[in-house]
Design a protein around this motif. Sequence first.
Motif, PDB file in Angstrom:
ATOM      1  N   THR A 433       0.854  -1.190   0.000  1.00 32.20           N
ATOM      2  CA  THR A 433       0.000   0.000   0.000  1.00 32.20           C
ATOM      3  C   THR A 433       0.890   1.241   0.000  1.00 32.20           C
ATOM      4  O   THR A 433       2.111   1.151  -0.095  1.00 32.20           O
ATOM      5  N   GLY A 434       0.283   2.399   0.126  1.00 32.82           N
ATOM      6  CA  GLY A 434       1.025   3.648   0.138  1.00 32.82           C
ATOM      7  C   GLY A 434       0.069   4.805  -0.090  1.00 32.82           C
ATOM      8  O   GLY A 434      -1.152   4.640  -0.039  1.00 32.82           O
ATOM      9  N   ILE A 435       0.609   5.987  -0.361  1.00 30.68           N
ATOM     10  CA  ILE A 435      -0.196   7.151  -0.697  1.00 30.68           C
ATOM     11  C   ILE A 435       0.406   7.841  -1.912  1.00 30.68           C
ATOM     12  O   ILE A 435       1.607   7.751  -2.166  1.00 30.68           O
ATOM     13  N   VAL A 436      -0.449   8.519  -2.665  1.00 30.92           N
ATOM     14  CA  VAL A 436      -0.026   9.272  -3.849  1.00 30.92           C
ATOM     15  C   VAL A 436       0.427  10.658  -3.402  1.00 30.92           C
ATOM     16  O   VAL A 436      -0.289  11.343  -2.665  1.00 30.92           O
ATOM     17  N   LEU A 437       1.605  11.066  -3.851  1.00 28.14           N
ATOM     18  CA  LEU A 437       2.137  12.359  -3.434  1.00 28.14           C
ATOM     19  C   LEU A 437       1.565  13.508  -4.252  1.00 28.14           C
ATOM     20  O   LEU A 437       1.603  14.658  -3.819  1.00 28.14           O
ATOM     21  N   ALA A 438       1.028  13.209  -5.426  1.00 25.28           N
ATOM     22  CA  ALA A 438       0.415  14.230  -6.278  1.00 25.28           C
ATOM     23  C   ALA A 438      -1.099  14.207  -6.072  1.00 25.28           C
ATOM     24  O   ALA A 438      -1.602  13.608  -5.121  1.00 25.28           O
ATOM     25  N   THR A 439      -1.841  14.861  -6.975  1.00 28.01           N
ATOM     26  CA  THR A 439      -3.302  14.892  -6.880  1.00 28.01           C
ATOM     27  C   THR A 439      -3.907  14.224  -8.114  1.00 28.01           C
ATOM     28  O   THR A 439      -3.316  14.243  -9.199  1.00 28.01           O
ATOM     29  N   THR A 440      -5.094  13.638  -7.955  1.00 32.95           N
ATOM     30  CA  THR A 440      -5.789  12.972  -9.047  1.00 32.95           C
ATOM     31  C   THR A 440      -7.272  13.336  -8.995  1.00 32.95           C
ATOM     32  O   THR A 440      -7.749  13.942  -8.036  1.00 32.95           O
ATOM     33  N   ASP A 441      -8.010  12.891 -10.011  1.00 30.16           N
ATOM     34  CA  ASP A 441      -9.457  13.071 -10.003  1.00 30.16           C
ATOM     35  C   ASP A 441     -10.124  12.303  -8.867  1.00 30.16           C
ATOM     36  O   ASP A 441     -11.258  12.620  -8.486  1.00 30.16           O
ATOM     37  N   ASN A 442      -9.456  11.306  -8.333  1.00 29.38           N
ATOM     38  CA  ASN A 442     -10.058  10.449  -7.311  1.00 29.38           C
ATOM     39  C   ASN A 442     -10.481  11.237  -6.072  1.00 29.38           C
ATOM     40  O   ASN A 442     -11.431  10.862  -5.379  1.00 29.38           O
ATOM     41  N   ARG A 443      -9.796  12.328  -5.793  1.00 28.57           N
ATOM     42  CA  ARG A 443     -10.121  13.100  -4.590  1.00 28.57           C
ATOM     43  C   ARG A 443     -11.548  13.645  -4.658  1.00 28.57           C
ATOM     44  O   ARG A 443     -12.215  13.804  -3.631  1.00 28.57           O
ATOM     45  N   HIS A 444     -12.017  13.951  -5.866  1.00 30.31           N
ATOM     46  CA  HIS A 444     -13.365  14.490  -6.008  1.00 30.31           C
ATOM     47  C   HIS A 444     -14.431  13.475  -5.586  1.00 30.31           C
ATOM     48  O   HIS A 444     -15.527  13.865  -5.172  1.00 30.31           O
ATOM     49  N   TYR A 445     -14.115  12.194  -5.698  1.00 32.18           N
ATOM     50  CA  TYR A 445     -15.111  11.146  -5.464  1.00 32.18           C
ATOM     51  C   TYR A 445     -15.244  10.755  -3.995  1.00 32.18           C
ATOM     52  O   TYR A 445     -16.057   9.893  -3.667  1.00 32.18           O
ATOM     53  N   ALA A 446     -14.475  11.373  -3.111  1.00 32.11           N
ATOM     54  CA  ALA A 446     -14.541  11.027  -1.686  1.00 32.11           C
ATOM     55  C   ALA A 446     -15.960  11.079  -1.116  1.00 32.11           C
ATOM     56  O   ALA A 446     -16.337  10.206  -0.313  1.00 32.11           O
ATOM     57  N   PRO A 447     -16.823  12.041  -1.508  1.00 36.61           N
ATOM     58  CA  PRO A 447     -18.179  12.079  -0.928  1.00 36.61           C
ATOM     59  C   PRO A 447     -19.102  10.960  -1.401  1.00 36.61           C
ATOM     60  O   PRO A 447     -20.173  10.772  -0.825  1.00 36.61           O
ATOM     61  N   VAL A 448     -18.709  10.219  -2.455  1.00 34.81           N
ATOM     62  CA  VAL A 448     -19.639   9.230  -3.019  1.00 34.81           C
ATOM     63  C   VAL A 448     -19.026   7.830  -3.032  1.00 34.81           C
ATOM     64  O   VAL A 448     -19.290   7.025  -3.921  1.00 34.81           O
TER      65      VAL A 448
END
Length: 496
Positions: A433-448
């Motif tokens: 596992t791990g975390i992404v150091l940059a940003t992606t579209d996935n962050r927008h989907y957190a509420p759903v």
Amino acid sequence: MWLAVALLREHPENSVTLDSIFATGWVLMLIRVLAVVSLLCGWMPLAVPSASLGAAERLAAAVQIQTVAERPLSDQGATAFAAFHDLLRHSFPRVWALREAVPDAGYSVLYRWPGQQADLAPLILLAHMDVVPVEAATQESWRHPAFSGAIVEDAIWGRGTLDNKASVLAQLEAVDALMAAGFSPRRTILLAHGHDEEIDGRGGAAKIVEYLQARNENAWFTLDEGGAVTRDVIDSVDKPVATIMAGEKGYLSVRLRASGTGGHSSTPSQDTAIFRLANALSALEASPMPRRLIPAVGGLLDALAPEMPWPARFLINNRWLFESILLGQLEKSPTTAALLRTTMAPTLLQAGVKDNVLPNHAEAVLNFRLLPGDTVDDVLEHITTSIADEQISVSVEPGFFSEAPPLSDVDSDAMQVLREAVSTSFPEALVATGIVLATTDNRHYAPVRENGYYFAPFSYTPETATQIHGIDEHIGVQEYLRMIEFYQTLLRLAAG
């Protein structure tokens, strides 16, 4: 070809259908027309796709269409995205028929493959159609032209082959193959393909999320780019490491504005704006945000430990006692240090207009990447406390900023399905596992969603790192075919 198709759409009096273009001698004529148009408009001549061409050729055709991210979208950009849609419609008619109309989402596309059991939460595969531009000064440095889609040296070459058209096309290929084979999913499958991820995703992904929220839909999990199968990247680990990321960092830029006494440089005061700003930056450098080991990064260490030399393995396995020493070792590398804390990077400095004039103001812009669990308010409070100077104002830069989405569960049922799919497709790799150091579209989907994960099923090497957003971006043909196999495997496991 796709520019010619777009022109025919705008002039229906030419009464030539897309299908007839592919089936008749019109092809040769249009190629000649396009060769002239490309010289005039700066477009690369495009290969002619056909319903019989294979997966590699379809990806190559997609690369040739210059879907460069921009806002506002120019007429040329709109033509490119429309042509890209035409390519998808012709190449994947079964999947294209699954599209849902999403209000105000521009050229982003949402596909819905209904499952048999409506009570099961859907899964969402994410990808994006847009690409970053190619710097004019680097055009001649490419081994094969940046938008050629050349298939040579057992690879497909061009902007977007890695980031992120390979994922778009591989997902469509996988769904199309499953539909053709008669697979009927128990769980609803959504494909969400954005058109502006390289900017901020607010015109595409964010609009799809609003649409899903209005329908009260909540996904079992989302899967986007971010992780990969790393090879020869981690010191002391010989095996490939497939990283399924469980979160991504947030993004924030802050402007510091220092005020001081101006005047002639021959009689400087002790209260100059530049010295005041320099002291503030030094204070922040000396007091970074607190470090901590989040579960996703702990999972990465646990997966790597058996392959590492004895001292590192001992520290990892006994970090309940030696965590401080372990974190100190990890902080020696900028990459691993970024996994442990919210980072700060001064990126812009501005002061003065002439060498003999003391400026009244000096400014710096600092870019922060927020570790999941740290908020924008936490960062602003840390800055203010560390500087402790009322003559320095602190403000958030307008435009793009984003909180880090909540960290996803590394032990969830969805993660276990992902692990199985990765192990099936990449049996030679460790799964971590791990975390992404940059940003992606996935962050927008957190509420759903319940959980959001990040993994693109291709190999990531030191060479690959220079190609994404850089020169000579390409993907091996066999590598791309394995991407398609992975998505098929995942969908069978998650929705079968």
